[in-house]
Scaffold this active site. Structure first.
Site, PDB file in Angstrom:
ATOM      1  CG  MET A   1     -66.836 -19.584  -4.363  1.00 54.97           C
ATOM      2  SD  MET A   1     -68.477 -19.423  -5.046  1.00 54.97           S
ATOM      3  CE  MET A   1     -69.389 -20.566  -4.034  1.00 54.97           C
ATOM      4  CB  CYS A   2     -64.887 -15.742   0.808  1.00 56.99           C
ATOM      5  SG  CYS A   2     -63.694 -16.822   1.600  1.00 56.99           S
ATOM      6  N   GLY A   3     -67.889 -14.857   0.875  1.00 54.62           N
ATOM      7  CA  GLY A   3     -68.827 -13.768   0.594  1.00 54.62           C
ATOM      8  C   GLY A   3     -68.526 -12.586   1.489  1.00 54.62           C
TER       9      GLY A   3
ATOM     10  NE  ARG B   1     -69.277 -15.093  -3.221  1.00 58.27           N
ATOM     11  CZ  ARG B   1     -68.909 -15.309  -4.489  1.00 58.27           C
ATOM     12  NH1 ARG B   1     -69.828 -15.491  -5.419  1.00 58.27           N
ATOM     13  NH2 ARG B   1     -67.647 -15.329  -4.828  1.00 58.27           N
TER      14      ARG B   1
ATOM     15  CB  THR C   1     -70.207 -16.014   4.885  1.00 50.28           C
ATOM     16  OG1 THR C   1     -70.409 -17.398   5.097  1.00 50.28           O
ATOM     17  CG2 THR C   1     -70.547 -15.620   3.456  1.00 50.28           C
TER      18      THR C   1
END
Lengths: 229, 298
Positions: free
Chosen positions: B1-3, B32, B149
């Site tokens: 994911m990653c945010g 995330r 993030t």
């Protein structure tokens, strides 16, 4: 009217309260405040109730809905009304990716635009989009109807089965095995019904639309291709 | 994911709150990607001054007398502000490259996070709330900033594998997705003289954009080129000294929401990240189109 403050009471409490409503209930009208883009709001409801969400939602709002009428007074994140079975979901704003994906029944209305993969693998749901739909919409759509008052993006209806696609505006490109088809009276009747149920009969008339469907060359067995199977 | 979160302020009155706003947005995106977090903040420093953000695994050793040692090496005054494992060194803007070379000699173990007139980068392994608290990001003011993030996929969970990546002066890039042709592009960029700190795919994306800017292309042109030359999934958000840009690959499966008011342009991987921004109720909110470059410059 039951008012539920999502920020104060939390998502699990909301969905549990909604799941507890089985069959006939007197608590038929619900309002969800402070959604703030939260995920999975009103997922898995199975009761003939009205739910209004006052604001925008995150992933998977109204997923697997049965019977309920769910209105979002804002925009919806990815996967709204995913795998809906019946009932109605109405989004006042835009919807993100894969709205109505794999939907089996019911009606999804998006009053703004829907982004990519709208109605992907739909299996009986009806979808009405007042604005545009993004690329790869209705990929492998099996049955049901989609009515788009605006434009469609790239690769509409790629690898399509038997869903009916009606688009008023332009189609950037058609996907593999999706073609424009003649509009017959029974299709105009479907469109008229969708416009009415989709709160769009003041915005367009059935003759404005073009019909797209499967060329049936990809998914049907062809003896000439036997060696490829 | 990653945010990803990003803010480009149009209204100078919001500048003192930039760090606090970005921190709040980034913490909202914690689920995330809980592996590591980072933030790039741009502020207008004193005219003619440049900043190097450096990082050390042993700050108590490396940062001891660092300002004095660098002053001796450069022959110009150096101001140092230490924040946990990072330190910001202020030198004359014309001396940034000289300072970078000097640091490689006097503190070979240290890493350079960023270099430029406006940019500072802070990044570490850990949750956004802990990383932001460690570097007191909420107290920072600035004109624009980007936070990330990470949920690691293409390289190890390390400080240097965290985003943002900075591969050119005042430039940074964050990424949600994964690039599939990064090894090939890295080889080509190395041949063209770019240098790399990690085996990370995102660093290649950052260096690709930096190389284009180095060749005199605009931010818009550099981002357009990512659509033809980079293969894989990406939503990129990039920062330059005066600008802020966004691009998504043509498939666009990595989520993105943007909001614009008279006061700011904001980016979030999800709408949740934007809900506490001032005036969000009346902001223009939209999903950036696939294969379309968006950028704002002062």
């Amino acid at each position: 009217m039951q008012t539920f403050d999502l920020e104060a009471q939390g998502l699990r409490a909301l969905n549990q309260a909604l799941h507890n409503l089985k069959g006939q209930t007197n608590e038929t009208s619900w309002e969800v405040v402070n959604p703030k883009g939260s995920h999975a709001i009103a997922v898995g409801v199975d009761a003939p109730i009205d739910i209004t969400v006052r604001g925008s939602t995150g992933y998977y709002c109204a997923g697997m809905n049965k019977q309920a009428t769910i209105r979002v007074k804002g925009s919806a994140g990815p996967g709204v009304a995913e795998n809906m079975m019946s009932g109605t979901v109405i989004i006042d704003g835009d919807a993100s990716q894969y709205a109505g994906a794999t939907g089996r029944g019911g009606l999804l209305v998006i009053k703004g635009n829907a982004s990519s993969r709208c109605g992907i693998s739909m299996k009986g749901i009806d979808i009405v989009v007042h604005g545009n739909i993004g690329h790869m919409s209705c990929f492998m759509a099996q049955s049901g109807n989609i009515l788009v008052l605006g434009d469609a993006g790239d690769a509409l209806g790629d690898s399509l089965y038997e869903a009916h696609l009606f688009v008023r505006g332009s189609v950037k490109s058609l996907g593999t095995d999706c073609i424009e088809k003649e509009m017959r009276p029974e299709h105009l009747a479907i469109i008229a019904d969708l416009l009415k149920r989709g709160e769009a009969d003041h915005l367009a008339k059935p003759s404005d639309f073009k019909r797209y469907g499967s060329a049936r060359k990809l998914y049907t067995f062809n003896i000439d291709n036997a060696s490829s199977y | 994911m990653c945010g990803i979160v990003g803010l480009f302020l149009k209204d100078p009155k919001l500048q003192p709150q930039l760090g606090a706003m970005l921190t709040d947005m980034l913490i909202t995106m914690t689920d995330r990607g809980p592996d590591s977090a980072g933030i790039a903040i741009y502020s207008q420093g004193k005219v003619g001054h440049g900043k190097l953000t450096v990082q050390s695994a042993t700050p108590e050793v490396d940062f001891k007398n660092l300002d004095a040692d660098l002053k001796d090496a450069l022959g110009t005054p150096v101001l140092m502000l230490v924040k946990s494992t990072h330190a910001v060194l202020e030198v004359p803007a014309g001396q940034l490259d000289a300072a970078r070379s000097a640091l490689a000699k006097i503190r070979p173990g240290m890493k350079i996070m960023s270099s430029g007139e406006g940019i500072e980068i802070y990044k570490e392994v850990g949750l956004p709330k802990d990383v932001a608290a460690r570097f007191e990001v909420a107290k920072m003011h600035g004109t624009h900033g980007i936070g990330h993030t990470r949920m690691a996929t293409e390289s190890a969970v390390t400080t240097m594998g965290a985003h943002p990546f900075s591969t050119g002066p005042d430039q940074c890039l964050v990424h949600n997705g994964s690039l599939s042709n990064h090894n090939g592009v890295r080889r080509e960029l190395k041949r063209l003289g770019m240098t790399f700190e990690t085996e990370n795919d995102t660093e290649v994306g950052a260096a690709f954009v930096s190389h284009k800017l180095q060749q005199g292309e605009t931010l818009g042109q550099a981002l357009e080129a990512t659509l033809t030359d980079l293969d894989g999934f990406f939503t990129f958000v990039v920062g330059t000294k005066d600008g802020f840009g966004v691009v998504r690959d043509p498939i666009a499966c990595k989520p993105a929401v943007m909001a614009e008011t008279d006061q700011y342009v904001a980016f979030g991987s999800e709408y949740r990240a934007l809900v506490n921004l001032p005036g969000i109720e009346s902001a223009r909110v939209w999903e950036p189109e696939p294969a379309t470059v968006y950028f704002w410059e002062r």
